[in-house]
Design a protein around this motif. Structure first.
Motif, PDB file in Angstrom:
ATOM      1  N   THR A 108      51.679  60.188 -24.155  1.00  0.00           N
ATOM      2  CA  THR A 108      51.148  61.542 -24.029  1.00  0.00           C
ATOM      3  C   THR A 108      50.067  61.801 -25.081  1.00  0.00           C
ATOM      4  O   THR A 108      49.040  62.419 -24.785  1.00  0.00           O
ATOM      5  CB  THR A 108      52.274  62.569 -24.172  1.00  0.00           C
ATOM      6  OG1 THR A 108      53.022  62.271 -25.341  1.00  0.00           O
ATOM      7  CG2 THR A 108      53.184  62.555 -22.983  1.00  0.00           C
ATOM      8  N   LEU A 109      50.308  61.301 -26.301  1.00  0.00           N
ATOM      9  CA  LEU A 109      49.276  61.460 -27.327  1.00  0.00           C
ATOM     10  C   LEU A 109      48.006  60.713 -26.940  1.00  0.00           C
ATOM     11  O   LEU A 109      46.890  61.204 -27.149  1.00  0.00           O
ATOM     12  CB  LEU A 109      49.793  60.947 -28.671  1.00  0.00           C
ATOM     13  CG  LEU A 109      50.681  61.897 -29.476  1.00  0.00           C
ATOM     14  CD1 LEU A 109      51.147  61.220 -30.749  1.00  0.00           C
ATOM     15  CD2 LEU A 109      49.939  63.171 -29.823  1.00  0.00           C
ATOM     16  N   ALA A 110      48.189  59.516 -26.392  1.00  0.00           N
ATOM     17  CA  ALA A 110      47.009  58.737 -25.996  1.00  0.00           C
ATOM     18  C   ALA A 110      46.213  59.474 -24.931  1.00  0.00           C
ATOM     19  O   ALA A 110      44.972  59.466 -24.954  1.00  0.00           O
ATOM     20  CB  ALA A 110      47.443  57.367 -25.485  1.00  0.00           C
ATOM     21  N   ALA A 111      46.930  60.117 -24.019  1.00  0.00           N
ATOM     22  CA  ALA A 111      46.215  60.878 -22.981  1.00  0.00           C
ATOM     23  C   ALA A 111      45.398  62.006 -23.617  1.00  0.00           C
ATOM     24  O   ALA A 111      44.238  62.241 -23.257  1.00  0.00           O
ATOM     25  CB  ALA A 111      47.210  61.434 -21.974  1.00  0.00           C
ATOM     26  N   GLY A 112      46.019  62.694 -24.566  1.00  0.00           N
ATOM     27  CA  GLY A 112      45.289  63.765 -25.246  1.00  0.00           C
ATOM     28  C   GLY A 112      44.101  63.251 -26.023  1.00  0.00           C
ATOM     29  O   GLY A 112      43.021  63.854 -26.006  1.00  0.00           O
ATOM     30  N   VAL A 113      44.276  62.120 -26.694  1.00  0.00           N
ATOM     31  CA  VAL A 113      43.183  61.567 -27.507  1.00  0.00           C
ATOM     32  C   VAL A 113      42.028  61.122 -26.613  1.00  0.00           C
ATOM     33  O   VAL A 113      40.855  61.402 -26.890  1.00  0.00           O
ATOM     34  CB  VAL A 113      43.713  60.381 -28.353  1.00  0.00           C
ATOM     35  CG1 VAL A 113      42.566  59.641 -29.001  1.00  0.00           C
ATOM     36  CG2 VAL A 113      44.670  60.869 -29.403  1.00  0.00           C
ATOM     37  N   ILE A 114      42.368  60.455 -25.531  1.00  0.00           N
ATOM     38  CA  ILE A 114      41.308  59.992 -24.622  1.00  0.00           C
ATOM     39  C   ILE A 114      40.560  61.190 -24.043  1.00  0.00           C
ATOM     40  O   ILE A 114      39.326  61.195 -23.952  1.00  0.00           O
ATOM     41  CB  ILE A 114      41.923  59.120 -23.509  1.00  0.00           C
ATOM     42  CG1 ILE A 114      42.386  57.795 -24.110  1.00  0.00           C
ATOM     43  CG2 ILE A 114      40.919  58.863 -22.405  1.00  0.00           C
ATOM     44  CD1 ILE A 114      43.190  56.949 -23.166  1.00  0.00           C
ATOM     45  N   THR A 115      41.319  62.216 -23.682  1.00  0.00           N
ATOM     46  CA  THR A 115      40.658  63.406 -23.151  1.00  0.00           C
ATOM     47  C   THR A 115      39.736  64.033 -24.185  1.00  0.00           C
ATOM     48  O   THR A 115      38.618  64.461 -23.863  1.00  0.00           O
ATOM     49  CB  THR A 115      41.714  64.431 -22.705  1.00  0.00           C
ATOM     50  OG1 THR A 115      42.663  63.780 -21.884  1.00  0.00           O
ATOM     51  CG2 THR A 115      41.084  65.571 -21.938  1.00  0.00           C
ATOM     52  N   ALA A 116      40.204  64.087 -25.420  1.00  0.00           N
ATOM     53  CA  ALA A 116      39.376  64.688 -26.470  1.00  0.00           C
ATOM     54  C   ALA A 116      38.092  63.904 -26.669  1.00  0.00           C
ATOM     55  O   ALA A 116      37.004  64.486 -26.789  1.00  0.00           O
ATOM     56  CB  ALA A 116      40.174  64.737 -27.775  1.00  0.00           C
ATOM     57  N   ILE A 117      38.219  62.587 -26.678  1.00  0.00           N
ATOM     58  CA  ILE A 117      37.026  61.765 -26.916  1.00  0.00           C
ATOM     59  C   ILE A 117      36.057  61.879 -25.739  1.00  0.00           C
ATOM     60  O   ILE A 117      34.840  62.034 -25.926  1.00  0.00           O
ATOM     61  CB  ILE A 117      37.438  60.304 -27.160  1.00  0.00           C
ATOM     62  CG1 ILE A 117      38.198  60.207 -28.481  1.00  0.00           C
ATOM     63  CG2 ILE A 117      36.241  59.386 -27.181  1.00  0.00           C
ATOM     64  CD1 ILE A 117      38.823  58.877 -28.744  1.00  0.00           C
ATOM     65  N   VAL A 118      36.607  61.825 -24.537  1.00  0.00           N
ATOM     66  CA  VAL A 118      35.736  61.930 -23.363  1.00  0.00           C
ATOM     67  C   VAL A 118      35.079  63.300 -23.304  1.00  0.00           C
ATOM     68  O   VAL A 118      33.885  63.437 -22.977  1.00  0.00           O
ATOM     69  CB  VAL A 118      36.555  61.634 -22.083  1.00  0.00           C
ATOM     70  CG1 VAL A 118      35.756  61.972 -20.839  1.00  0.00           C
ATOM     71  CG2 VAL A 118      36.965  60.178 -22.045  1.00  0.00           C
ATOM     72  N   GLU A 119      35.854  64.315 -23.663  1.00  0.00           N
ATOM     73  CA  GLU A 119      35.298  65.670 -23.644  1.00  0.00           C
ATOM     74  C   GLU A 119      34.145  65.789 -24.646  1.00  0.00           C
ATOM     75  O   GLU A 119      33.087  66.352 -24.339  1.00  0.00           O
ATOM     76  CB  GLU A 119      36.401  66.669 -24.000  1.00  0.00           C
ATOM     77  CG  GLU A 119      35.958  68.112 -23.928  1.00  0.00           C
ATOM     78  CD  GLU A 119      36.992  69.035 -24.527  1.00  0.00           C
ATOM     79  OE1 GLU A 119      37.917  68.548 -25.214  1.00  0.00           O
ATOM     80  OE2 GLU A 119      36.869  70.245 -24.333  1.00  0.00           O
ATOM     81  N   GLU A 120      34.356  65.242 -25.828  1.00  0.00           N
ATOM     82  CA  GLU A 120      33.295  65.288 -26.837  1.00  0.00           C
ATOM     83  C   GLU A 120      32.064  64.518 -26.375  1.00  0.00           C
ATOM     84  O   GLU A 120      30.928  64.955 -26.530  1.00  0.00           O
ATOM     85  CB  GLU A 120      33.829  64.701 -28.136  1.00  0.00           C
ATOM     86  CG  GLU A 120      32.877  64.842 -29.296  1.00  0.00           C
ATOM     87  CD  GLU A 120      33.251  63.919 -30.421  1.00  0.00           C
ATOM     88  OE1 GLU A 120      34.148  63.104 -30.228  1.00  0.00           O
ATOM     89  OE2 GLU A 120      32.627  64.023 -31.476  1.00  0.00           O
ATOM     90  N   PHE A 121      32.319  63.382 -25.771  1.00  0.00           N
ATOM     91  CA  PHE A 121      31.246  62.536 -25.247  1.00  0.00           C
ATOM     92  C   PHE A 121      30.434  63.292 -24.193  1.00  0.00           C
ATOM     93  O   PHE A 121      29.204  63.355 -24.249  1.00  0.00           O
ATOM     94  CB  PHE A 121      31.927  61.312 -24.641  1.00  0.00           C
ATOM     95  CG  PHE A 121      31.014  60.231 -24.187  1.00  0.00           C
ATOM     96  CD1 PHE A 121      30.544  59.285 -25.071  1.00  0.00           C
ATOM     97  CD2 PHE A 121      30.630  60.137 -22.866  1.00  0.00           C
ATOM     98  CE1 PHE A 121      29.717  58.275 -24.645  1.00  0.00           C
ATOM     99  CE2 PHE A 121      29.804  59.140 -22.432  1.00  0.00           C
ATOM    100  CZ  PHE A 121      29.346  58.201 -23.331  1.00  0.00           C
ATOM    101  N   LEU A 122      31.145  63.896 -23.262  1.00  0.00           N
ATOM    102  CA  LEU A 122      30.450  64.583 -22.179  1.00  0.00           C
ATOM    103  C   LEU A 122      29.745  65.835 -22.670  1.00  0.00           C
ATOM    104  O   LEU A 122      28.695  66.205 -22.165  1.00  0.00           O
ATOM    105  CB  LEU A 122      31.451  64.932 -21.071  1.00  0.00           C
ATOM    106  CG  LEU A 122      32.020  63.728 -20.315  1.00  0.00           C
ATOM    107  CD1 LEU A 122      33.011  64.189 -19.267  1.00  0.00           C
ATOM    108  CD2 LEU A 122      30.898  62.938 -19.666  1.00  0.00           C
ATOM    109  N   ARG A 123      30.349  66.490 -23.667  1.00  0.00           N
ATOM    110  CA  ARG A 123      29.702  67.704 -24.171  1.00  0.00           C
ATOM    111  C   ARG A 123      28.371  67.371 -24.822  1.00  0.00           C
ATOM    112  O   ARG A 123      27.352  68.033 -24.588  1.00  0.00           O
ATOM    113  CB  ARG A 123      30.623  68.399 -25.170  1.00  0.00           C
ATOM    114  CG  ARG A 123      30.089  69.750 -25.578  1.00  0.00           C
ATOM    115  CD  ARG A 123      31.027  70.431 -26.556  1.00  0.00           C
ATOM    116  NE  ARG A 123      32.246  70.847 -25.917  1.00  0.00           N
ATOM    117  CZ  ARG A 123      33.460  70.675 -26.412  1.00  0.00           C
ATOM    118  NH1 ARG A 123      33.608  70.043 -27.546  1.00  0.00           N
ATOM    119  NH2 ARG A 123      34.519  71.115 -25.795  1.00  0.00           N
ATOM    120  N   GLY A 124      28.369  66.314 -25.627  1.00  0.00           N
ATOM    121  CA  GLY A 124      27.110  65.895 -26.227  1.00  0.00           C
ATOM    122  C   GLY A 124      26.108  65.453 -25.181  1.00  0.00           C
ATOM    123  O   GLY A 124      24.918  65.770 -25.254  1.00  0.00           O
TER     124      GLY A 124
END
Lengths: 449, 359
Positions: free
Chosen positions: B305-321
């Motif tokens: 579950t933590l990995a899912a959250g971390v991946i989402t956070a990284i992808v979200e940051e990536f896409l936002r930039g």
């Protein structure tokens, strides 16, 4: 482990809640010892006697404070709503909601109690998840979440009214100042905060468990074996009436004991080095304690260090006024991992011991520069022909980067506003400088002509 | 040659580890030299950044190759057996990783200078300790083929290095005063600090487990074995906390993070974290049903579950930039003056463009 922590926290919370009124009577009280007026208390007449215990036929019933609800855990005991809800969820015990209905007391001992609209009868069958949620709702409405919502609504109303009026909230353990921030947080506040957090976890876990019918029954034999002085000696067949799953649990417990006995035998014969990990006991306990202690001390130490630094920086910020960016701030090449540290002169970069290596910029001594007049703008290694304007060239890129960072949430708003203002001032100065140079060039051209 | 070592990856694994060990002497030398000479600023960090990163990369590759060799040849049933020599290579990797993160704070905010200096000192000394453990044979290991009577020299060298570092630090510690302080608990600086602490706690735990047999023998007279069960039990919670910090660290702002920013950045990862946990439990990852394996299933559930959250956070940051840069991509393609100077953001934009082209 989780239930143990939760149970401890909620027991403390329950004790604190009980301390509102009289001390609770934990012992079973014979019916004759209680005055008649207290056997049937009403919420309106007994606000200061929130807790009493009555017994009948060897079974006791407890009435909690008026603000609490009444929950009957069968005929054995009665507990606060949170504990009942957690236990019912964790143990898979059925819980039935009778809210809004007339209680159907099958037990004659409960007949004399006043009817309550918030009773939960644990004898009834029902959905544990829904029962848990219903049982925790009365506690949840008094949590900081509800208090924050009220404060938010109060601030919005105050903003609409356009006057600075303090709104006193109803929560007894939380007060608010004009900004709406929590200023006083008592133990009940924290207890209910824990309740709120754990409720979310419990709800997710309970939702993931699936329907009650699909859950495996509790291994009662395991519990029975733990209560025996010699669990390894208990055979499953010696426990009549147990279902197949209980016999399996008993066998598993016996296997565990046998495994431990085998390991002990090997360790006694060949020494502790035969084991993959040290057995717990004696000096070997140190091997297990030290890593946990290091981890906890590291976490705690980091919290303390951050708290101390934060307090110190706040004190420094109060002591000195932060200067506005000077005319030619250093513009480091941004790396995308945060703001360039030299953008803001307030970070004190140039107050370090290497200050003497920096050459003050002529503009730094100008009257327009405020605050730290020694803030330089150009490195001494820069060629003399290089002007400040050329040094400022990456400013547009810096501005774009900070705009990107502020949109990504990586850059504090205050820094962003200040930096943007500084860059705009800087751009204006560069333009003015360029115009001046252009005008002089035109003059010299005309003079030459 | 030992038949165990006749394996293709063994041709590359020792040089990789050697480069990883030796490479850390460059930032160590620069740090010590800068401290001795009172060299101003953080120039030594800029100079040694590439050295540190390349060294860290070599060490990482060496560790991975060794793990694969152990999996294929030794048949441990896994890639990592917590052998003392494996631990010896992991410890400098942990402190080196902490140093890589921590120098960013010194570079950006002029903070944690003492900490950084000691991190690189520790990394260097741990590389020497790793060599000592491998070559001296003071702890039983699968790397016994490398034993030789050279251990005493390394032991002396470690003591000498530590003495020099300590004396230099005590004499020159005035030079390492921090220029800033932390202003908020919810900031990127704090996350870096926690990250460093957790990495160091993991390193100390591994060091403790590696050296405990010696201590136990000295105290009780009997040597115990510290195997995988010990390390798995004490390191998994630390690793989970580190994973948690990995997710929240990139989403925090420098200096302080506003509540609005937290809400905006953390909404999606937290939501994904909860949903993923729920899905896993529905799919059958239920610790309370696993009896004896309840602990491992519980940690697996938390990790996934933590990995899912971390991946989402990284992808979200990536896409936002990338989304911010998307309107400017034409200018980027036409001009070398990119709108986003950070390489990561530029890479994100390029990747997004490529992805959109694929779609």
């Amino acid at each position: 482990m989780f239930i143990g922590i939760a149970g401890g926290a909620f027991n403390q919370a329950r004790e604190m809640e009980m301390s509102y009124g009289e001390q609770p009577c934990h012992r079973p009280v014979p019916p004759g010892e209680l005055p008649a007026s207290r056997r049937t208390p009403s919420r309106s007449t007994t606000p200061t006697t929130p807790y009493w215990t009555s017994t009948a036929n060897g079974k006791y019933v407890t009435q909690l404070s008026p603000e609490k609800r009444t929950y009957f855990a069968g005929t054995d005991h009665e507990q606060s709503s949170t504990i009942v809800a957690l236990h019912s969820t964790a143990r898979g015990r059925p819980l039935h909601r009778l809210r809004g209905q007339k209680s159907r007391h099958r037990n004659a001992d409960h007949q004399g109690l006043p009817e309550s609209a918030d009773r939960v009868d644990l004898d009834r069958r029902g959905d544990c998840g829904a029962g848990t949620f219903i049982a925790l709702v009365p506690n949840l409405v008094r949590t900081p979440v509800a208090g924050s919502a009220r404060r938010f609504a109060g601030r919005a109303a105050r903003r609409r009214a356009g006057r600075d009026q303090r709104v006193i909230e109803g929560a007894p353990c939380v007060s608010s100042d004009n900004s709406g921030a929590l200023t006083s947080r008592g133990p009940i506040f924290w207890a209910r905060t824990v309740q709120t957090a754990l409720l979310c976890v419990v709800t997710i876990v309970d939702a993931g468990r699936g329907p009650v019918a699909l859950r495996p029954p509790r291994p009662r034999a395991d519990v029975l074996l733990r209560m025996r002085p010699d669990p390894a000696g208990v055979q499953p067949r010696q426990l009549p009436g147990l279902a197949a799953h209980d016999r399996r649990a008993a066998r598993a417990a016996r296997d565990r004991q046998e495994r431990r006995a085998v390991l002990n035998w090997f360790a006694a014969k060949y020494g502790a080095t035969i084991l993959a990990a040290p057995i717990r006991g004696g000096f070997d306990n140190v091997a297990w304690i030290v890593p946990i202690a290091v981890f906890m001390l590291a976490t705690l130490g980091t919290f303390v260090v951050v708290w101390l630094w934060k307090r110190r920086s706040l004190a420094l910020a109060g002591a000195r006024r932060r200067p506005v960016a000077t005319s030619c701030p250093r513009t480091n090449q941004p790396t995308g991992r945060g703001p360039a540290r030299a953008h803001s002169p307030r970070d004190g970069v140039l107050n370090g011991p290497h200050r003497r290596y920096l050459r003050p910029h002529p503009r730094a001594a100008s009257p327009s520069s405020s605050g730290r007049s020694a803030i330089p703008s150009c490195r001494p290694t820069r060629p003399a022909s290089t002007t400040c304007a050329s040094a400022r060239r990456p400013s547009t890129r810096t501005s774009a980067t900070s705009t990107s960072n502020i949109q990504a949430g990586k850059y504090p708003e205050a820094d962003y506003a200040e930096q943007r203002r500084a860059l705009e001032d800087e751009a204006a100065q560069v333009i003015a400088e360029m115009e001046g140079l252009t005008a002089r060039g035109m003059k010299s051209t005309r003079a030459g002509a | 040659l030992n038949p165990l070592l006749q394996y293709p990856e063994m041709v590359i694994h020792p040089p990789m580890l050697y480069l990883g060990y030796v490479g850390f002497s460059v930032p160590f030398a620069f740090a010590l030299g800068a401290l001795m000479m009172r060299y101003p600023g953080e120039k030594w960090i800029h100079i040694t950044r590439r050295w540190t990163m390349v060294t860290w990369l070599f060490l990482t590759c060496g560790i991975f190759m060794g793990a694969h060799w152990a999996y294929s040849v030794l048949g441990w049933g896994g890639y990592w057996g917590w052998d003392p020599v494996e631990n010896a290579s992991l410890m400098p990797w942990l402190t080196g990783t902490a140093f890589l993160h921590s120098v960013m704070m010194q570079e950006k905010r002029g903070m944690m200078k003492n900490w950084n200096v000691w991190l690189i000192f520790s990394t260097f000394m741990l590389t020497i300790l790793g060599t000592l453990l491998t070559r001296s044979g003071i702890i039983s290991s699968v790397h016994a083929f490398a034993q030789s009577p050279i251990g005493a020299w390394f032991y002396t060298f470690i003591r000498l290095s530590f003495a020099v570092c300590l004396v230099t630090f005590l004499i020159r510690r005035d030079h390492l005063k921090s220029e800033n302080k932390l202003e908020s608990l919810v900031s990127r600086e704090s996350s870096f600090l926690f990250n460093n602490m957790i990495l160091l706690a993991a390193c100390i735990t591994v060091l403790w487990g590696t050296l405990f047999p010696l201590l136990s023998e000295a105290v009780t007279g009997s040597k115990v074995t510290m195997g995988a069960p010990f390390y798995n039990r004490v390191n998994i919670p630390i690793g989970l906390f580190l994973l948690f910090l990995t997710g929240i660290g990139p989403l925090l702002a420098w200096r302080s993070t506003s509540l609005r920013s937290i809400r905006r950045n953390f909404m999606l990862p937290v939501d994904c974290h909860g949903r993923h946990g729920h899905r896993l439990m529905i799919a059958g990852v239920r610790p309370w049903n696993d009896g004896d394996d309840m602990q491992s299933t519980f940690f697996s559930l938390i990790a996934f579950t933590l990995a899912a959250g971390v991946i989402t956070a990284i992808v979200e940051e990536f896409l936002r930039g990338a989304s911010w840069c998307a309107p400017r991509r034409a200018r980027i393609y036409l001009s070398s003056d990119a709108c986003c100077s950070p390489g990561a953001t530029r890479g994100a934009m390029a990747a997004t463009s490529s992805t959109s082209a694929l779609w």
